[in-house]
Design a protein around this motif. Structure first.
Motif, mmCIF file in Angstrom:
data_model
loop_
_atom_site.group_PDB
_atom_site.id
_atom_site.type_symbol
_atom_site.label_atom_id
_atom_site.label_comp_id
_atom_site.label_asym_id
_atom_site.label_seq_id
_atom_site.Cartn_x
_atom_site.Cartn_y
_atom_site.Cartn_z
ATOM 1 N N GLU A 125 41.707 42.868 68.067
ATOM 2 C CA GLU A 125 40.461 43.398 67.480
ATOM 3 C C GLU A 125 40.846 44.709 66.807
ATOM 4 O OE1 GLU A 125 37.554 44.109 70.704
ATOM 5 O OE2 GLU A 125 37.502 42.070 71.590
ATOM 6 N N LEU A 126 40.121 45.101 65.970
ATOM 7 C CA LEU A 126 40.300 46.394 65.008
ATOM 8 C C LEU A 126 39.347 47.374 65.276
ATOM 9 C CD1 LEU A 126 41.940 47.787 62.632
ATOM 10 C CD2 LEU A 126 40.186 46.743 60.880
ATOM 11 N N THR A 127 39.735 48.429 65.586
ATOM 12 C CA THR A 127 38.852 49.646 65.958
ATOM 13 C C THR A 127 39.263 50.967 65.363
ATOM 14 O OG1 THR A 127 37.450 50.696 67.767
ATOM 15 C CG2 THR A 127 39.874 50.160 68.090
ATOM 16 N N ALA A 128 38.351 51.895 65.050
ATOM 17 C CA ALA A 128 38.676 53.364 64.714
ATOM 18 C C ALA A 128 39.342 53.994 65.760
ATOM 19 C CB ALA A 128 37.549 53.888 64.038
ATOM 20 N N GLU A 129 40.408 54.610 65.977
ATOM 21 C CA GLU A 129 41.299 55.050 66.811
ATOM 22 C C GLU A 129 40.823 56.659 66.599
ATOM 23 O OE1 GLU A 129 45.549 55.355 69.105
ATOM 24 O OE2 GLU A 129 45.473 55.443 66.793
ATOM 25 N N GLU A 130 40.931 57.314 65.542
ATOM 26 C CA GLU A 130 40.455 58.749 65.142
ATOM 27 C C GLU A 130 40.400 58.779 63.933
ATOM 28 O OE1 GLU A 130 44.506 61.511 65.474
ATOM 29 O OE2 GLU A 130 44.478 59.950 66.914
ATOM 30 N N PRO A 131 39.887 59.601 63.268
ATOM 31 C CA PRO A 131 39.975 59.784 61.725
ATOM 32 C C PRO A 131 41.261 59.402 61.069
ATOM 33 C CG PRO A 131 38.818 61.794 62.632
ATOM 34 C CD PRO A 131 39.434 60.869 63.835
ATOM 35 N N LYS A 167 43.164 56.904 61.149
ATOM 36 C CA LYS A 167 43.949 56.113 62.009
ATOM 37 C C LYS A 167 43.164 55.077 62.722
ATOM 38 C CE LYS A 167 47.225 59.896 63.187
ATOM 39 N NZ LYS A 167 48.056 60.547 64.371
ATOM 40 N N ASP A 168 43.342 53.771 62.622
ATOM 41 C CA ASP A 168 42.920 52.695 63.325
ATOM 42 C C ASP A 168 43.727 51.939 64.334
ATOM 43 O OD1 ASP A 168 40.520 52.880 61.643
ATOM 44 O OD2 ASP A 168 41.233 51.493 60.206
ATOM 45 N N ALA A 169 43.532 51.376 65.311
ATOM 46 C CA ALA A 169 44.277 50.619 66.352
ATOM 47 C C ALA A 169 43.805 49.025 66.172
ATOM 48 C CB ALA A 169 43.914 51.082 67.709
ATOM 49 N N LEU A 170 44.723 48.305 65.912
ATOM 50 C CA LEU A 170 44.675 46.930 66.065
ATOM 51 C C LEU A 170 45.336 46.444 67.494
ATOM 52 C CD1 LEU A 170 43.752 43.975 64.660
ATOM 53 C CD2 LEU A 170 45.981 44.261 63.641
ATOM 54 N N TYR A 171 44.357 45.961 68.587
ATOM 55 C CA TYR A 171 45.127 45.901 69.589
ATOM 56 C C TYR A 171 44.642 44.412 70.085
ATOM 57 C CZ TYR A 171 40.157 46.771 71.283
ATOM 58 O OH TYR A 171 38.849 46.731 71.242
#
Length: 211
Positions: A92-98, A100-104
Motif C-alpha cells: 500500500e502507498l501512503t503519504a508519510e510526511e510532506p 515523502k511517501d511510504a510504500l509498505y
C-alpha cells in the motif's frame, strides 16, 4: 510374279527398318519427363522452407508484445507528490510526511520503501546520492554503506544503489534520474520478509505526472 514378290519384300523390309528406327525415339521421349518431375519436387521443397520464416515473424511479434506489456500491479498516483507507479498486491502507498511517501507491506508496516522525488531545479544527482549515503550511515554508524554492484539501472539516465545491514535485515538506498525526475528510494527490509526485490521493482515504475 517374281517382281511382285520382290516389291512386297522390299516394302516389308522398309517398314521393319522404319519401325525399328521409331522405337528409340519413343524410348528417348519417355525419360524426358523426369527433369520436370524433379523440378516440381524442388519447388515443393523450397515452398516448405517458408514455414520457419513465418515462425520467426510470430516470435518477433511475441517479443514486441512482451516489451510493450504494462508492469504488474495497479497504477497508483501519489497524493503528495507528482508521480505515479505500479503497486503490487500486498502493498500500500501512503503519504508519510510532506514530499515523502511510504510504500509498505500490508502485513508488516515495518517493511517499507520511502519515496522522495525532486525536479532538476530542486537538487542534482550528486547531492541526492550524498544525502542517501548519510541516511544509511545513520542507520548503522559502525559500517560503511556498500555499493550494490548488480543493480540494473539500464532504464535510467544515471543511477546508484547502496546497502547497509541493520538489526532487522538490510536497508537499501537508491538514487536514479529518469526523464527530468530525480528519485531517492530508501528501503527498510526484514530478513524474515525479504521484500527488497518487490519494492525495487515497484520503484522502477515511477513516472512523473508533469511530462
Amino acid at each position: 510374279m517374281k517382281k511382285h514378290l520382290f516389291l512386297l519384300s522390299s516394302v516389308l523390309t522398309v517398314g521393319i527398318i522404319l519401325a525399328a528406327c521409331g522405337s528409340p525415339e519413343t524410348a528417348e521421349e519417355e525419360p524426358g519427363t523426369a527433369p520436370d518431375e524433379a523440378t516440381e519436387e524442388v519447388v515443393e521443397e523450397e515452398t516448405d522452407d517458408s514455414v520457419p520464416a513465418e515462425e520467426t515473424e510470430e516470435e518477433t511479434d511475441a517479443v514486441e508484445n512482451t516489451e510493450t506489456a504494462e508492469p504488474a500491479g495497479t497504477l497508483t498516483q501519489s497524493d503528495e507528490q507528482t508521480y505515479e507507479l505500479y503497486v503490487l498486491d500486498g502493498y500500500e502507498l501512503t503519504a508519510e510526511e510532506p514530499r515523502k511517501d511510504a510504500l509498505y507491506a500490508a502485513d508488516n508496516s515495518a517493511v517499507f520503501m520511502r519515496i522522495e522525488t525532486f525536479t532538476p531545479e530542486e537538487t542534482d544527482f550528486a547531492a541526492a546520492e550524498e544525502s542517501m549515503i548519510q541516511t544509511l550511515q545513520a542507520v548503522n554508524p559502525e559500517q560503511e554503506p556498500a555499493e550494490v554492484t548488480d543493480f540494473d539501472g539500464a532504464d535510467f539516465d544515471q543511477s546508484i544503489a547502496y546497502e547497509v545491514p541493520s538489526t532487522e535485515g538490510t536497508v537499501t538506498g537508491i538514487v536514479f534520474e529518469k526523464e527530468e525526475l530525480l528519485v531517492r528510494l530508501t528501503i527498510f527490509d526484514d530478513s524474515t520478509v525479504n521484500a527488497t526485490d518487490d519494492l525495487i521493482a515497484m520503484g522502477k515504475t515511477i513516472e512523473s505526472l508533469e511530462q
